[in-house]
Design an enzyme around this catalytic site. Structure first.
Site, PDB file in Angstrom:
ATOM      1  N   ASP A   1     -44.657 -82.294 -13.531  1.00  0.00           N
ATOM      2  CA  ASP A   1     -43.703 -81.288 -13.057  1.00  0.00           C
ATOM      3  C   ASP A   1     -43.079 -81.774 -11.742  1.00  0.00           C
ATOM      4  O   ASP A   1     -43.718 -82.521 -10.982  1.00  0.00           O
ATOM      5  CB  ASP A   1     -44.471 -79.970 -12.862  1.00  0.00           C
ATOM      6  CG  ASP A   1     -43.566 -78.755 -12.854  1.00  0.00           C
ATOM      7  OD1 ASP A   1     -42.438 -78.839 -13.351  1.00  0.00           O
ATOM      8  OD2 ASP A   1     -44.015 -77.692 -12.358  1.00  0.00           O
TER       9      ASP A   1
ATOM     10  N   GLY B   1     -39.848 -71.004 -13.472  1.00  0.00           N
ATOM     11  CA  GLY B   1     -40.171 -69.717 -12.846  1.00  0.00           C
ATOM     12  C   GLY B   1     -40.537 -68.630 -13.834  1.00  0.00           C
ATOM     13  O   GLY B   1     -40.133 -67.481 -13.686  1.00  0.00           O
TER      14      GLY B   1
END
Ligand code: 13P
Length: 289
Positions: free
Chosen positions: A81, A207
């Site tokens: 990530d 998110g």
């Protein structure tokens, strides 16, 4: 089983669901994600922050992932990530990881373009894939990110840069943020819809923690095919740790393994809830559902 991130995400795109990409932080959380995937007959992406990858070591993460992936018969891939450092992104690719998010959102456009293209070329030579972020997705997570939007581009610029750099997936700013939302976010599913008419590259939603089932549904209907979830797993882990430890103490139980197994089960439950929202349960035929 081990699979390519691009194959997993492309299958999701073709079949109209989103694949969950869950940030894990150790072997317990990694096993929890793999277990939820197996039980729900769903593909998943195991995702790890740079900080966690460096703490454990890229090779050891790759070994832990391989062990987990071979223990299940649904597709799993291993993804780094938010990595702003091209050297580290290439290092994990060399260690056999499936894909990386090269996070060029802190660079100005010419440098973002150059570095992203270099990472994509390196990845493709080794059969790995690259998610690209050139705009700021707000919120700091595991020491990476920003709370302000410095770089934002038009849909046309975003698609042109993705095509020029040869990346495999795009992570645009879609109104979401990393971590817990302080207020109701202004979400941009219509941007996904516009981008989907301009490119066939899969679109990634960051998110995921704190979005409602309706938010997920609207983004998936608009064409998002990878959804990132991190904070929700950390909360699930910590809540389970507190509850399970308190119960163990109250009953005088000190054996760690059953305690850890209960925590793993709770984290797997959180993952399974998200897989259901993302529409990926049962995507992989077989098993005893
Ligand atoms: P959350 O922590 O808000 O779930 O975001 C995860 C994420 O987007 C990781 O890249």
């Amino acid at each position: 089983m081990k699979a390519s991130t691009l194959d997993i995400v492309t299958a999701a795109q073709e079949q109209g669901y989103a694949v969950g990409a869950f940030n894990v932080f150790d072997d317990l959380s990694l096993r929890a994600v793999a277990r939820a995937a197996q039980e729900q007959r769903s593909p998943v992406i195991i995702q790890i922050s740079v900080r966690t990858a460096k703490a454990i070591g890229a090779e050891l993460v790759a070994d832990m992932f391989s062990a987990a992936a071979t223990s299940v018969d649904v597709p799993l891939s291993l993804h780094l990530d938010h990595c702003p450092d091209p050297t580290y992104a290439m290092e994990v690719i060399d260690a056999g990881w499936s894909s990386v998010l090269f996070d060029a959102s802190s660079y100005d456009l010419p440098q973002a373009r150059e570095l992203t293209a270099a990472v994509a070329a390196h990845a493709h030579q080794r059969g790995a894939h690259v998610e690209s972020e050139i705009e700021n997705i707000v919120g700091v997570e595991d020491g990476v990110g920003s709370d302000v939007i410095v770089h934002a581009y038009s849909d046309e610029e975003l698609v042109t840069v993705a095509q020029e750099t040869g990346v495999d997936m795009i992570a645009p700013q879609l109104g979401t943020a990393h971590g817990l939302y302080k207020g109701r976010p202004a979400l941009l599913p219509e941007r996904v819809r516009r981008l989907r008419t301009m490119t066939s590259l899969p679109i990634v939603l960051h998110g995921g923690t704190g979005l409602s089932p309706e938010d997920f549904a609207s983004f998936i209907a608009a064409g998002v095919s990878k959804i990132n979830v991190s904070t929700a797993l950390k909360h699930s882990f910590l809540d389970a740790l507190v509850d399970v430890s308190a119960e163990a103490r109250a009953y005088g139980r000190v054996e760690p393994l059953p305690i850890l197994a209960q925590i793993e089960q709770r984290v797997a439950g959180t993952v399974a809830e998200h897989l259901a929202l993302f529409g990926s349960c049962g995507a992989i035929p077989g098993g005893a559902q």
